[in-house]
Design an enzyme around this catalytic site. Structure first.
Site, mmCIF file in Angstrom:
data_model
loop_
_atom_site.group_PDB
_atom_site.id
_atom_site.type_symbol
_atom_site.label_atom_id
_atom_site.label_comp_id
_atom_site.label_asym_id
_atom_site.label_seq_id
_atom_site.Cartn_x
_atom_site.Cartn_y
_atom_site.Cartn_z
ATOM 1 N N THR A 88 7.505 1.093 0.633
ATOM 2 C CA THR A 88 8.695 1.744 1.192
ATOM 3 C C THR A 88 8.338 2.311 2.556
ATOM 4 O O THR A 88 7.389 3.082 2.680
ATOM 5 C CB THR A 88 9.178 2.861 0.261
ATOM 6 O OG1 THR A 88 9.512 2.268 -0.972
ATOM 7 C CG2 THR A 88 10.384 3.569 0.841
ATOM 8 N N CYS A 146 8.727 8.923 -5.038
ATOM 9 C CA CYS A 146 9.640 8.372 -4.029
ATOM 10 C C CYS A 146 10.661 9.344 -3.465
ATOM 11 O O CYS A 146 10.807 9.438 -2.246
ATOM 12 C CB CYS A 146 10.395 7.191 -4.628
ATOM 13 S SG CYS A 146 9.335 5.790 -4.941
ATOM 14 N N ARG A 157 3.077 12.529 -10.106
ATOM 15 C CA ARG A 157 3.317 12.843 -8.696
ATOM 16 C C ARG A 157 4.646 13.590 -8.520
ATOM 17 O O ARG A 157 5.666 13.162 -9.013
ATOM 18 C CB ARG A 157 3.297 11.560 -7.859
ATOM 19 C CG ARG A 157 1.871 11.053 -7.661
ATOM 20 C CD ARG A 157 1.850 9.745 -6.931
ATOM 21 N NE ARG A 157 2.395 8.666 -7.751
ATOM 22 C CZ ARG A 157 2.555 7.423 -7.312
ATOM 23 N NH1 ARG A 157 2.240 7.094 -6.088
ATOM 24 N NH2 ARG A 157 3.049 6.499 -8.122
ATOM 25 N N PHE A 169 6.315 13.258 -14.688
ATOM 26 C CA PHE A 169 7.568 13.538 -13.970
ATOM 27 C C PHE A 169 8.790 12.987 -14.689
ATOM 28 O O PHE A 169 9.909 13.377 -14.404
ATOM 29 C CB PHE A 169 7.501 13.037 -12.509
ATOM 30 C CG PHE A 169 7.811 11.584 -12.309
ATOM 31 C CD1 PHE A 169 6.822 10.611 -12.459
ATOM 32 C CD2 PHE A 169 9.086 11.181 -11.940
ATOM 33 C CE1 PHE A 169 7.123 9.265 -12.258
ATOM 34 C CE2 PHE A 169 9.393 9.835 -11.729
ATOM 35 C CZ PHE A 169 8.404 8.880 -11.902
ATOM 36 N N LYS A 170 8.571 12.080 -15.639
ATOM 37 C CA LYS A 170 9.623 11.599 -16.525
ATOM 38 C C LYS A 170 8.929 10.977 -17.728
ATOM 39 O O LYS A 170 7.702 10.850 -17.733
ATOM 40 C CB LYS A 170 10.527 10.583 -15.811
ATOM 41 C CG LYS A 170 9.802 9.320 -15.375
ATOM 42 C CD LYS A 170 10.669 8.460 -14.490
ATOM 43 C CE LYS A 170 11.231 7.289 -15.229
ATOM 44 N NZ LYS A 170 11.909 6.314 -14.362
ATOM 45 N N VAL A 178 0.842 -1.206 0.000
ATOM 46 C CA VAL A 178 0.000 0.000 0.000
ATOM 47 C C VAL A 178 0.874 1.251 0.000
ATOM 48 O O VAL A 178 2.073 1.181 0.236
ATOM 49 C CB VAL A 178 -0.934 0.023 1.228
ATOM 50 C CG1 VAL A 178 -1.967 -1.078 1.125
ATOM 51 C CG2 VAL A 178 -0.138 -0.113 2.512
HETATM 52 C C1 UDX Z 1 13.024 6.016 -8.300
HETATM 53 C C2 UDX Z 1 14.221 5.073 -8.137
HETATM 54 O O1 UDX Z 1 15.053 5.153 -9.322
HETATM 55 C C3 UDX Z 1 13.758 3.646 -7.924
HETATM 56 O O2 UDX Z 1 14.858 2.803 -7.670
HETATM 57 C C4 UDX Z 1 12.811 3.610 -6.751
HETATM 58 O O3 UDX Z 1 12.311 2.309 -6.583
HETATM 59 C C5 UDX Z 1 11.663 4.583 -6.955
HETATM 60 O O4 UDX Z 1 12.167 5.899 -7.182
HETATM 61 P P1 UDX Z 1 11.348 6.653 -10.267
HETATM 62 O O5 UDX Z 1 10.857 7.713 -9.343
HETATM 63 O O6 UDX Z 1 10.349 5.801 -10.960
HETATM 64 O O7 UDX Z 1 12.325 5.651 -9.488
HETATM 65 O O8 UDX Z 1 12.199 7.333 -11.425
HETATM 66 P P2 UDX Z 1 13.722 7.752 -11.664
HETATM 67 O O9 UDX Z 1 14.119 7.259 -12.992
HETATM 68 O O10 UDX Z 1 14.600 7.409 -10.553
HETATM 69 O O11 UDX Z 1 13.597 9.334 -11.796
HETATM 70 C C6 UDX Z 1 13.205 10.155 -10.718
HETATM 71 C C7 UDX Z 1 13.275 11.603 -11.136
HETATM 72 O O12 UDX Z 1 14.618 12.010 -11.328
HETATM 73 C C8 UDX Z 1 12.546 11.918 -12.440
HETATM 74 O O13 UDX Z 1 11.865 13.150 -12.316
HETATM 75 C C9 UDX Z 1 13.683 12.012 -13.438
HETATM 76 O O14 UDX Z 1 13.371 12.811 -14.546
HETATM 77 C C10 UDX Z 1 14.769 12.605 -12.597
HETATM 78 N N1 UDX Z 1 16.124 12.325 -13.085
HETATM 79 C C11 UDX Z 1 16.600 11.046 -13.124
HETATM 80 C C12 UDX Z 1 16.939 13.377 -13.492
HETATM 81 O O15 UDX Z 1 16.530 14.550 -13.467
HETATM 82 N N2 UDX Z 1 18.207 13.097 -13.911
HETATM 83 C C13 UDX Z 1 18.706 11.834 -13.955
HETATM 84 O O16 UDX Z 1 19.876 11.669 -14.345
HETATM 85 C C14 UDX Z 1 17.873 10.766 -13.550
#
Ligand code: UDX
Length: 441
Positions: free
Chosen positions: A115, A258, A328, A320-321, A73
């Site tokens: 988490t 996260c 979120r 966010f990516k 959850v």
């Molecule tokens: C993250 C962790 O990578 C993962 O291991 C954990 O389980 C959950 O949180 P996530 O949030 O899905 O995963 O995406 P991630 O690819 O880590 O990117 C997080 C944010 O950082 C995004 O907004 C991304 O655009 C940004 N980012 C990532 C950068 O700005 N530069 C980078 O080089 C990498």
């Protein structure tokens, strides 16, 4: 869970939720309607659903039949009371533990997949112990098994994980869970630790990853001020095997469910244990992230002659990516809110984020006039009549924009602000646009 079902044919996986609408969506015959957009997920669900992957609202029944229960959850940041703004809200975890305590039969292995703050397993153990005062033929083992997948690459991350982490005290329970992952993960990638190390490793991994992003974003601003190029700097430092090349992409700041939440939780816990300097150190990672988001909105306003009131700005990307419909903590939210506050008219394009989500995130519905936004269907519409395009999510399609065509429908002098260094800046310049690229001096 879908990947476990896909890889372990002898394991029956039942995903339960109280939310009937959500479960119905997971059972939708049209796989494009699954509630989560994630490349490859539809294929995995298509293979396993109805065979050994089931989605149901019969929570107690599924718990009663299970040998292992994964508590998966959400644990959002608390919005009020003790620790508001930093601590994780564990009410759903606690409620899940109580459901397990009520409905489990025989011996049940309870796996923390959410988490969680370090030492949460203790809470779960206490709730389970209170439900079985005299044994009554039921028993529990609690394990921590944090999830490290990233959105957009969840399926490959699960199919070939760098590591699987299992924390616990009961060797038989650890062996049982390791046996599930062992169906497809090489044994040297399955790490076992004590419960607290496992819980803390998840917070620490996210804190380190986020820290790299704040570090490179800070250097990006420095590059802009000095004539250096952050991508050249990232390449040069990433070649050092101690630093490594990944996670050095400067951008509009990190988002996602996260990083911020986990760091704030780490900060809260450090303070709880009297470690003020450690708390302040990690807090700065989040502070720099907010600064980066604000900085981008500010520089757009500055370059557009100090005002964006009544000006059209095309926003490329809201998630966010790339490769996710998740918004979120998306940096786009804060950047767009700041520009709306300044009176801009935003033309927002994102291939996966629906209008209702943007409305919820920006706190106002689509509209017209100063300080309003509308969703558009393509880059051409985002650019139409605009003084600037602002690229905030690195969707692949933005790398191939036809700049002469786009420049022709913009109001001159027009700008491209590329906060992801995703677009072809040279082509945009050749088409007559002014170009700002993050980290380019
Ligand atoms: C993250 C962790 O990578 C993962 O291991 C954990 O389980 C959950 O949180 P996530 O949030 O899905 O995963 O995406 P991630 O690819 O880590 O990117 C997080 C944010 O950082 C995004 O907004 C991304 O655009 C940004 N980012 C990532 C950068 O700005 N530069 C980078 O080089 C990498």
């Amino acid at each position: 869970m879908a990947v476990i079902a896909d890889r372990c044919l002898e394991v029956q996986v039942t995903v339960v939720d109280l939310n009937a609408e959500r479960i119905a969506a997971w059972n939708d015959p049209d796989f494009s309607k699954l509630p989560v957009y994630e490349p490859g997920l539809d294929g995995v669900v298509a293979r396993a659903r109805g065979r050994n992957l089931h989605f149901s609202t019969a929570v107690d029944e599924a718990i009663g039949e299970a040998d292992m229960v994964f508590i998966s959850v959400n644990t959002p940041t608390k919005t009020r009371g003790l620790g508001a703004g930093q601590a994780s809200d564990l009410k759903w975890v606690e409620a899940s533990a109580r459901s397990v305590a009520r409905a489990a039969r025989g011996h049940t292995i309870v796996v923390e997949k959410s988490t969680l703050p370090v030492r949460t397993a203790e809470v779960i153990q206490k709730i389970l112990a209170a439900a079985t005062p005299n044994g009554d033929g039921r028993s529990f083992s609690v394990l921590s098994n944090p999830e490290f997948l990233a959105e957009g690459t969840a399926i490959p991350d699960l199919e070939q994980p760098d590591r699987v982490l299992i924390g616990g005290e009961d060797p038989a329970a650890i062996a049982a869970l390791a046996g599930v992952y062992g169906q497809w993960v090489p044994s040297d990638r399955i790490l076992t630790t004590n419960l607290w190390s496992s819980e803390l490793s998840k917070l620490t991994a996210n804190a380190f990853l986020a820290q790299r992003i704040s570090s490179i974003n800070g250097i990006a601003a420095f590059c802009e001020a000095t004539g250096a190029d952050v991508r050249e700097v990232a390449k040069a430092i990433g070649a050092d095997s101690r630093i490594g090349p990944k996670f050095l992409q400067a951008g509009p700041g990190f988002g996602g469910s996260c990083f911020q939440k986990d760091i704030l939780n780490l900060v809260y816990l450090c303070r709880h244990y009297g470690l003020e300097e450690v708390a302040a150190y990690w807090e700065q990672v989040v502070a720099l992230n907010h600064w980066q988001q604000r900085r981008i909105a500010r520089l757009v306003v500055t370059r557009l002659f100090g005002t964006v009131t009544g000006k059209r700005i095309g926003v490329l990307g809201f998630a966010f990516k790339a490769d996710t419909n998740d918004t979120r903590e998306s940096p786009a939210i804060r950047v767009c809110q700041d520009l709306l506050e300044e009176g801009a008219i935003l033309q927002i394009l994102d291939p996966k984020v629906p209008e209702g989500q943007i409305t919820a995130d920006l706190g106002q519905p689509a509209g017209t006039g100063e300080g309003s936004w509308q969703q558009v269907a393509d880059v051409q519409q985002a650019a139409s009549g605009a003084d600037a395009l602002l690229l905030l999510t690195e969707w692949q399609q933005f790398a191939g924009i036809d700049w002469p065509e786009v420049a022709a429908v913009m109001r001159q002098p027009a700008w491209l602000f590329d906060a992801r260094a995703r677009a072809d800046g040279a082509a945009a310049r050749a088409a007559g646009l002014n170009v700002w690229t993050v980290g380019e001096g």
